[in-house]
Design a protein around this motif. Structure first.
Motif: not given
Length: 196
Positions: A33-34, A48-49, A82-83, A149-151
């Motif tokens: 988180x940034x 995330x990866x 992806x964003x 989105x779930x993650x």
């Protein structure tokens, strides 16, 4: 005005995390988180990866039209994954929602119209429906966006929620749904060429 005050003035209360929640994410999830900020913008995102999630993007009214939003998104696009982001459904009474959707359509985002997303705000207790937008460099599917989105919901939105809000958010299965029959594309009115 600090970064949190800027976000808090711009985003509706039902979409805001508490400052304590965000500070804890920055500290305890600092590898994911940034915060990226400057005099005219604040970007909070989780990387995330397999994808990047834009939690909040604020660009001050004084700097609109200077390409700051575009440059900020380009920094994320350059990561070549992806964003994903959440937006309020268009509200023609609120020109900001329309401007926001027009901006993301211009930036090549698509509407994940097969993903349903409705969560109860712990601040207001009200159900809050949002639309999911995404940009992909490699043609990733809406199923992959749904998994992302779930993650994100489990790892970021609900992180230590009881500690910060005194109760838990609804489970991911209650908040996110995937339907084969797609809803109306919220970006379509903003991405069609203007007829003369």
């Amino acid at each position: 005005m600090n970064w949190y005050e800027k976000l808090n003035q711009y985003f509706p209360v039902e979409e805001m995390k508490s400052k304590e929640h965000m500070d804890t994410l920055l500290k305890e999830k600092g590898s994911v988180y940034y915060k990226d900020e400057g005099p005219y913008h604040v970007l909070m995102y989780a990387e995330f990866p397999n994808f990047t999630f834009v939690d909040y993007l604020f660009v001050s009214k004084e700097s609109r039209g200077m390409g700051l939003g575009k440059k900020t998104l380009q920094m994320l696009k350059d990561k070549n994954k992806p964003i994903i982001l959440e937006v309020e459904p268009v509200n023609y009474e609120d020109t900001d929602t329309e401007k926001r959707l027009r901006f993301y359509a211009r930036e090549g985002f698509e509407h994940a119209s097969s993903i349903g997303y409705c969560r109860r705000s712990l601040a207001t207790g009200e159900e809050n429906s949002m639309e999911i937008l995404y940009w992909t460099p490699g043609g990733e599917t809406e199923e992959e966006i749904f998994e992302g989105m779930k993650k994100m919901y489990q790892d970021i939105h609900t992180y230590k929620d009881e500690q910060f809000y005194g109760e838990s958010y609804d489970s991911v299965a209650d908040v996110l749904t995937f339907q084969e029959e797609e809803k109306t594309d919220v970006l379509k009115p903003f991405s069609d060429p203007v007829e003369k």
